[in-house]
Design an enzyme around this catalytic site. Structure first.
Site, mmCIF file in Angstrom:
data_model
loop_
_atom_site.group_PDB
_atom_site.id
_atom_site.type_symbol
_atom_site.label_atom_id
_atom_site.label_comp_id
_atom_site.label_asym_id
_atom_site.label_seq_id
_atom_site.Cartn_x
_atom_site.Cartn_y
_atom_site.Cartn_z
ATOM 1 N N LYS A 1 0.944 -1.367 0.001
ATOM 2 C CA LYS A 1 0.036 -0.059 -0.054
ATOM 3 C C LYS A 1 0.986 1.177 0.084
ATOM 4 C CE LYS A 1 -4.245 1.412 2.368
ATOM 5 N NZ LYS A 1 -5.041 1.707 1.194
HETATM 6 N N1 PMP Z 1 -7.584 -2.048 -3.135
HETATM 7 C C1 PMP Z 1 -7.380 -0.751 -3.009
HETATM 8 C C2 PMP Z 1 -6.470 -0.140 -3.897
HETATM 9 C C3 PMP Z 1 -7.484 -0.017 -1.616
HETATM 10 O O1 PMP Z 1 -6.826 0.967 -1.559
HETATM 11 C C4 PMP Z 1 -8.099 -0.493 -0.449
HETATM 12 C C5 PMP Z 1 -8.062 0.177 0.743
HETATM 13 N N2 PMP Z 1 -7.155 -0.057 1.527
HETATM 14 C C6 PMP Z 1 -8.695 -1.872 -0.967
HETATM 15 C C7 PMP Z 1 -8.431 -2.698 -1.897
HETATM 16 C C8 PMP Z 1 -9.252 -2.442 0.290
HETATM 17 O O2 PMP Z 1 -8.303 -2.850 1.279
HETATM 18 P P1 PMP Z 1 -8.883 -2.903 2.813
HETATM 19 O O3 PMP Z 1 -9.887 -3.770 2.912
HETATM 20 O O4 PMP Z 1 -7.499 -3.614 3.581
HETATM 21 O O5 PMP Z 1 -9.179 -1.557 3.466
#
Ligand code: PMP
Length: 295
Positions: free
Chosen positions: A153
């Site tokens: 991320k």
């Molecule tokens: N895909 C992307 C590109 C994201 O930015 C996020 C948000 N973090 C998610 C999926 C979903 O991830 P999470 O469930 O861990 O928030």
């Protein structure tokens, strides 16, 4: 606004006022997007304020940093403890939590030896609202997994997400759905994607997606409720006749999709598997049992 004169954040070992915090304009993160972050939520549960899956989020923060070569040595336990302190100092229960690891001044393209950590919290409604979404297929692909570490991320990856969401809104949609470089569905700009067809849920496998913690939670809910779910590659034409679909992510939670490129899903949202999962997710984050959510 994300903060006011009283808001406290954590910055490099100290709790400081957000309005007075300073940073260096020569940070590598500001210039090149070379930093990592998380998006986490805390809820006022029946058992007090609880950060949902704090350990998993902070493990991912560490893994994001390590994947792209950013040194970062806090443990998930320390980070969780600091975050509870930030929430308490701001008197917040239902809050969005944003940890950001950013780099020291360095204008060259080499990994830094020194990094900073900030943890900020603010009250934030559901990121994509609570109305069913009108989604388009984005003209922007997710990055080639051989050009970036897709599973990190990383700050810079979000240029791609901003382009996709901005395009979707300019076209009159709520959000875009992005494909990978081979034309298979990947994910939304900030959320993972599922669709339902004939009683089975489908979601793209890992490879070109951020492995969402909410996505993992949805898979766990499905296992618990005996719902069939398959991770497989598919193209947009594969779900144009599908029953329902939803996005899921920490900020968005579980949110139903009304249509993609104007093509409506067959089932009313209330009767969909997504609606069951949405309810179960709500219970889970609130520390409540969801066994009553019978299929
Ligand atoms: N895909 C992307 C590109 C994201 O930015 C996020 C948000 N973090 C998610 C999926 C979903 O991830 P999470 O469930 O861990 O928030």
């Amino acid at each position: 606004m994300y903060y006011n004169d009283d808001t406290v954040i954590f910055l490099d070992g100290n709790f400081v006022k957000a309005a007075e915090a300073k940073t260096d304009l020569y940070s590598q993160s500001l210039h090149y997007g070379y930093g990592v972050f998380e998006g986490i939520r805390a809820y006022q549960t029946v058992n007090g304020v609880k950060i949902f899956k704090a350990h998993e989020h902070y493990e991912r923060l560490k893994s994001s940093a390590s994947l792209i070569g950013i040194p970062f040595d806090y443990s998930p336990e320390e980070l969780t403890q600091i975050t509870y302190q930030v929430l308490a100092k701001n008197n917040q229960a239902n809050a969005y939590i944003r940890p950001l690891v950013f780099c020291a001044p360095n204008m060259s393209l080499t990994a830094p030896s020194k990094v900073s950590l900030m943890i900020a919290t603010w009250e934030w409604g559901k990121y994509l609202g609570d109305q069913l979404l009108k989604v388009c297929v984005s003209s922007y692909q997710r990055p080639n997994p051989r050009s970036v570490k897709v599973e990190a991320k990383a700050c810079g990856h979000y240029v791609n997400s901003i382009l996709a969401t901005t395009e979707a809104k300019q076209r009159g949609f709520d959000e875009g759905l992005m494909l990978d470089m081979e034309g298979f569905v990947a994910e939304g700009p900030g959320a993972n994607f599922f669709y339902e067809k004939d009683g089975v849920l489908y979601t793209p496998p890992r490879g070109s997606i951020l492995p969402g913690i909410t996505r993992q939670t949805v898979l766990e809910i499905c296992a618990e409720l005996d719902l069939r779910v398959e991770e497989k590659k598919f193209k947009p034409e594969d779900f144009f006749e599908a029953d329902s679909a939803f996005f899921c992510g920490t900020a968005a939670e579980v949110i139903g999709i009304e249509s993609i490129e104007g093509q409506k899903f067959v089932k009313p949202w209330k009767e969909s598997l997504g609606a069951i999962i949405q309810e179960a997710y709500r219970c889970l984050v609130m520390d409540k049992s969801y066994s009553y959510v019978i299929v």
